[in-house]
Design an enzyme around this catalytic site. Structure first.
Site, PDB file in Angstrom:
ATOM      1  N   GLN A 173     -12.715  -0.192   4.770  1.00  0.00           N
ATOM      2  CA  GLN A 173     -11.815   0.200   3.687  1.00  0.00           C
ATOM      3  C   GLN A 173     -12.217  -0.553   2.420  1.00  0.00           C
ATOM      4  O   GLN A 173     -13.083  -1.436   2.467  1.00  0.00           O
ATOM      5  CB  GLN A 173     -10.351  -0.090   4.068  1.00  0.00           C
ATOM      6  CG  GLN A 173      -9.753   0.980   4.960  1.00  0.00           C
ATOM      7  CD  GLN A 173      -8.263   0.783   5.213  1.00  0.00           C
ATOM      8  OE1 GLN A 173      -7.805  -0.330   5.426  1.00  0.00           O
ATOM      9  NE2 GLN A 173      -7.512   1.881   5.224  1.00  0.00           N
ATOM     10  N   TRP A 177      -4.298  -3.218   9.751  1.00  0.00           N
ATOM     11  CA  TRP A 177      -5.148  -2.430   8.857  1.00  0.00           C
ATOM     12  C   TRP A 177      -5.780  -3.344   7.815  1.00  0.00           C
ATOM     13  O   TRP A 177      -5.146  -4.266   7.302  1.00  0.00           O
ATOM     14  CB  TRP A 177      -4.348  -1.323   8.168  1.00  0.00           C
ATOM     15  CG  TRP A 177      -4.471   0.008   8.828  1.00  0.00           C
ATOM     16  CD1 TRP A 177      -5.232   1.063   8.423  1.00  0.00           C
ATOM     17  CD2 TRP A 177      -3.813   0.449  10.030  1.00  0.00           C
ATOM     18  NE1 TRP A 177      -5.094   2.125   9.290  1.00  0.00           N
ATOM     19  CE2 TRP A 177      -4.226   1.777  10.292  1.00  0.00           C
ATOM     20  CE3 TRP A 177      -2.912  -0.150  10.908  1.00  0.00           C
ATOM     21  CZ2 TRP A 177      -3.785   2.516  11.374  1.00  0.00           C
ATOM     22  CZ3 TRP A 177      -2.464   0.572  11.999  1.00  0.00           C
ATOM     23  CH2 TRP A 177      -2.900   1.891  12.227  1.00  0.00           C
ATOM     24  N   SER A 178      -7.026  -3.052   7.478  1.00  0.00           N
ATOM     25  CA  SER A 178      -7.847  -3.946   6.681  1.00  0.00           C
ATOM     26  C   SER A 178      -7.303  -4.193   5.278  1.00  0.00           C
ATOM     27  O   SER A 178      -6.967  -5.317   4.914  1.00  0.00           O
ATOM     28  CB  SER A 178      -9.272  -3.386   6.601  1.00  0.00           C
ATOM     29  OG  SER A 178     -10.072  -4.118   5.718  1.00  0.00           O
ATOM     30  N   TRP A 179      -7.252  -3.150   4.440  1.00  0.00           N
ATOM     31  CA  TRP A 179      -6.836  -3.455   3.072  1.00  0.00           C
ATOM     32  C   TRP A 179      -5.346  -3.687   2.977  1.00  0.00           C
ATOM     33  O   TRP A 179      -4.879  -4.384   2.091  1.00  0.00           O
ATOM     34  CB  TRP A 179      -7.383  -2.481   2.057  1.00  0.00           C
ATOM     35  CG  TRP A 179      -6.792  -1.109   1.889  1.00  0.00           C
ATOM     36  CD1 TRP A 179      -6.228  -0.308   2.809  1.00  0.00           C
ATOM     37  CD2 TRP A 179      -6.767  -0.386   0.642  1.00  0.00           C
ATOM     38  NE1 TRP A 179      -5.856   0.882   2.238  1.00  0.00           N
ATOM     39  CE2 TRP A 179      -6.174   0.854   0.914  1.00  0.00           C
ATOM     40  CE3 TRP A 179      -7.204  -0.670  -0.652  1.00  0.00           C
ATOM     41  CZ2 TRP A 179      -5.993   1.827  -0.078  1.00  0.00           C
ATOM     42  CZ3 TRP A 179      -7.016   0.298  -1.634  1.00  0.00           C
ATOM     43  CH2 TRP A 179      -6.414   1.529  -1.343  1.00  0.00           C
ATOM     44  N   ASP A 180      -4.578  -3.180   3.951  1.00  0.00           N
ATOM     45  CA  ASP A 180      -3.161  -3.550   4.021  1.00  0.00           C
ATOM     46  C   ASP A 180      -3.026  -5.063   4.135  1.00  0.00           C
ATOM     47  O   ASP A 180      -2.205  -5.681   3.446  1.00  0.00           O
ATOM     48  CB  ASP A 180      -2.506  -2.889   5.235  1.00  0.00           C
ATOM     49  CG  ASP A 180      -2.376  -1.393   5.107  1.00  0.00           C
ATOM     50  OD1 ASP A 180      -1.258  -0.896   4.924  1.00  0.00           O
ATOM     51  OD2 ASP A 180      -3.411  -0.700   5.197  1.00  0.00           O
ATOM     52  N   GLU A 207       6.594   3.556   2.188  1.00  0.00           N
ATOM     53  CA  GLU A 207       5.140   3.664   2.154  1.00  0.00           C
ATOM     54  C   GLU A 207       4.659   4.262   0.838  1.00  0.00           C
ATOM     55  O   GLU A 207       3.704   3.788   0.231  1.00  0.00           O
ATOM     56  CB  GLU A 207       4.672   4.520   3.338  1.00  0.00           C
ATOM     57  CG  GLU A 207       3.180   4.691   3.454  1.00  0.00           C
ATOM     58  CD  GLU A 207       2.786   5.568   4.642  1.00  0.00           C
ATOM     59  OE1 GLU A 207       1.567   5.740   4.855  1.00  0.00           O
ATOM     60  OE2 GLU A 207       3.685   6.088   5.348  1.00  0.00           O
ATOM     61  N   ASP A 250      -6.633   8.563   1.727  1.00  0.00           N
ATOM     62  CA  ASP A 250      -7.127   9.392   2.813  1.00  0.00           C
ATOM     63  C   ASP A 250      -7.147  10.886   2.522  1.00  0.00           C
ATOM     64  O   ASP A 250      -8.112  11.580   2.842  1.00  0.00           O
ATOM     65  CB  ASP A 250      -6.262   9.185   4.069  1.00  0.00           C
ATOM     66  CG  ASP A 250      -6.151   7.739   4.500  1.00  0.00           C
ATOM     67  OD1 ASP A 250      -6.716   6.863   3.814  1.00  0.00           O
ATOM     68  OD2 ASP A 250      -5.502   7.476   5.513  1.00  0.00           O
ATOM     69  N   GLY A 259      -9.318   4.646   1.359  1.00  0.00           N
ATOM     70  CA  GLY A 259      -7.927   4.240   1.260  1.00  0.00           C
ATOM     71  C   GLY A 259      -7.020   5.375   0.831  1.00  0.00           C
ATOM     72  O   GLY A 259      -5.854   5.422   1.208  1.00  0.00           O
TER      73      GLY A 259
END
Length: 429
Positions: free
Chosen positions: A104, A29-32, A400, A165, A163
Site C-alpha cells: 500500500q 492493514w498497512s497504511w491504516d 470509515e 481501491d 489505497g
C-alpha cells in the site's frame, strides 16, 4: 470528540496492533497502521511504536511491506480474501506469518517521523533507529522492483495497492483485465455482509480484483517480469507522492539516527521531478495516473490528482494548478467549507456519493491534502478543510467514510484511521 476517538482506538486494539474496524477489517492493514500510529502518538505513544514494529515484523526479505498482516488467532474464513487465498508461504522471501503479497502507499516513514516529533525521547530515537533500515528497504523495493515504466515512478499492480481501491481512476486500465468466468461463484464476499452492496464495488470489479491477485500469485509475487505477464500496471500520483514524502521524512530520521540525509533528499527530488514529468497533465492542470500498458494518462479526475500537494518540493506552477483544481466545482475547496473533499469529481457523470471511493469523503485523503496546504502556505484553505473534517466526525462519528454532501457516516463504524487522524487534526489547529 477526543474521548470518542480514544475509545475507538482502544476498542480496536488487538494485543499488538490496531484493527481498522471490528466488523469488516479484523486483521492489520498497512497504511491504516501508519495513520493510526500518528493518532496514537497523541494519547498512547508506546502503542504507536508497537503498531509500526508489529507491521514491519512482517516485512518480506525483498523489502515489501504487505498490505495485510493476518491474525493467526482468527478462524479460517473470517475475512475474504484471507491467507489461504493469498498463499504467501509459497513465495520466496515471505515472512513466517501469513500476509498478503501486495503493498500500500508508503506513508510509514512519515508516520514514524511524526510519532517521534510528537514526543522526542531516548526511547523514540531508539525506535527510529530500529525502524530506519526497514523503512529504507521498503523504499528500495519500490524503486528497484516496481519501476516497470522506467521513468523513476513505482507501479501499482492492483487497485488495492493504491489505497483508493474502487476509484474511477482504475476503470480504464481495469477494462483490459479479464474477469474469469465463474470466479465469484467460488467465493463469498464479506464486505457486502457488513455494508450495503450498493455502496461497495460491483461483482464484476471484484472478479477483476481476484483475477489480478491470481495473476500476481501465479508468479509467486515476483516483480522481475511484470511487464510480460501482469494485466494491471499503473503509476499512481498518490502512491508516488507518498514515496517522495517518505524520502523527505527519512532525511529527517537519518539526521536523528546518525545516517546521511543527503541521499534521501536527492531521491526525493528525483521522485518529484518524475511525478511532474510523467503524471502532470498541463491541459487539465491536475495529476493523473498513467496506464503503463498503454502509455496513456487515465481520463478520470479524482482526488488522487490533489495528493502531490503533500510534497514540500512540488514546483510552484504545479502547486498553483492543483490548488485551482481543488478550488473548482469538482472538489470545492474553500476557506470556509460546508462540504469535505469528495474522492471523485462532483461534476462527473459517474460521480457516486455513496459508493466506495467513487465519491464519498475519506478522512485520510483530506488529512494528506490538509498537510499539503499548510506546507505550501495556504493557511486559510487548510483551516477550512480542517473545519470540515472535524464537523464530519462531530455529526456522524468515526465512520470509515462519509457522504460528501450530507456528511452522513458510511461504511464501517468505529473506524481506526478516522479516529486517529481526528486526534491529530484537533491537536494541530
Amino acid at each position: 470528540m477526543s474521548r470518542l476517538a480514544l475509545a475507538t482506538l482502544d476498542g480496536n486494539w488487538e494485543h499488538d496492533h490496531t484493527v481498522p474496524s471490528r466488523t469488516l477489517y479484523p486483521h492489520q492493514w498497512s497504511w491504516d497502521s501508519a495513520f493510526i500510529a500518528i493518532g496514537l502518538a497523541h494519547v498512547r505513544p508506546d502503542r504507536a511504536w508497537r503498531e509500526l514494529r508489529t507491521l514491519f515484523a512482517a516485512q518480506w526479505a525483498d523489502g515489501r511491506v504487505p498490505h495485510i498482516v493476518f491474525n493467526p488467532r482468527l478462524r479460517v474464513g473470517a475475512y475474504f480474501p484471507g491467507p489461504e487465498f493469498w498463499d504467501s508461504a509459497a513465495a520466496d522471501g515471505a515472512p513466517a506469518g501469513a500476509t498478503s503479497g501486495i503493498v500500500q502507499p508508503p506513508v510509514h516513514a512519515l508516520a514514524a517521523w511524526l510519532v517521534h516529533r510528537r514526543g522526542p525521547s531516548a526511547a523514540s530515537r531508539a525506535a527510529l533507529g530500529e525502524l530506519y533500515p526497514r523503512l529504507v528497504a521498503q523504499q528500495r523495493y519500490l524503486a528497484r522492483r516496481r519501476d516497470v515504466g522506467g521513468g523513476g515512478l513505482a507501479c501499482v499492480v492492483h487497485p488495492w495497492e493504491s489505497g483508493l481501491d474502487n476509484s474511477p481512476a482504475w476503470d480504464a486500465p481495469m477494462a483490459a483485465v479479464p474477469a474469469e468466468a465463474g470466479v465469484m461463484r467460488a467465493y463469498r464476499r464479506h464486505d457486502t455482509a457488513h455494508a450495503d452492496a450498493a455502496h461497495r464495488p460491483t461483482d464484476l470489479d471484484y472478479a477483476r480484483y481476484l483475477t489480478m491477485v491470481q495473476s500476481y500469485r501465479a508468479g509467486r509475487y515476483r516483480d522481475d517480469d511484470l511487464a510480460d505477464r501482469h494485466p494491471f500496471l499503473v503509476e499512481c500520483p498518490l502512491f508516488n507522492a507518498a514515496r517522495g514524502a517518505a524520502e523527505h521524512a527519512l532525511a529527517d530520521i537519518a539526521a536523528v539516527v546518525g545516517a546521511d540525509p543527503g541521499p534521501h533528499r536527492e531521491r526525493a527530488a528525483r521522485i518529484t521531478a518524475a511525478l511532474v514529468e510523467r503524471l502532470f497533465d498541463p491541459v487539465s492542470g491536475t495529476f493523473r495516473p498513467r496506464d503503463v500498458r498503454t502509455g496513456r494518462l487515465v481520463p478520470a479526475r479524482t482526488v488522487l490528482g490533489l495528493t502531490p500537494l503533500m510534497l514540500p518540493d512540488l514546483p510552484a506552477p504545479q502547486v498553483a494548478a492543483v490548488l485551482a483544481e481543488a478550488c473548482s466545482a469538482r472538489f470545492g475547496l474553500a476557506g470556509r467549507m460546508d462540504r469535505p473533499l469528495p474522492s471523485h469529481d462532483r461534476t462527473a457523470a459517474d460521480f457516486e456519493p455513496l459508493r466506495y471511493w467513487r465519491g464519498p469523503s475519506w478522512m485520510n485523503i483530506n488529512w494528506l491534502v490538509w498537510r499539503g496546504l499548510r506546507a505550501h502556505g495556504r493557511p486559510e484553505l487548510a483551516a477550512g478543510l480542517r473545519r470540515s473534517m472535524i464537523d464530519l466526525v462531530a455529526r456522524a462519528g468515526c465512520h470509515e467514510y462519509f457522504h460528501p454532501d450530507t456528511g452522513a457516516g458510511l461504511g464501517s463504524p468505529a473506524f481506526g484511521w478516522t479516529a486517529a487522524l481526528l486526534l491529530d487534526t484537533l491537536a494541530d489547529g
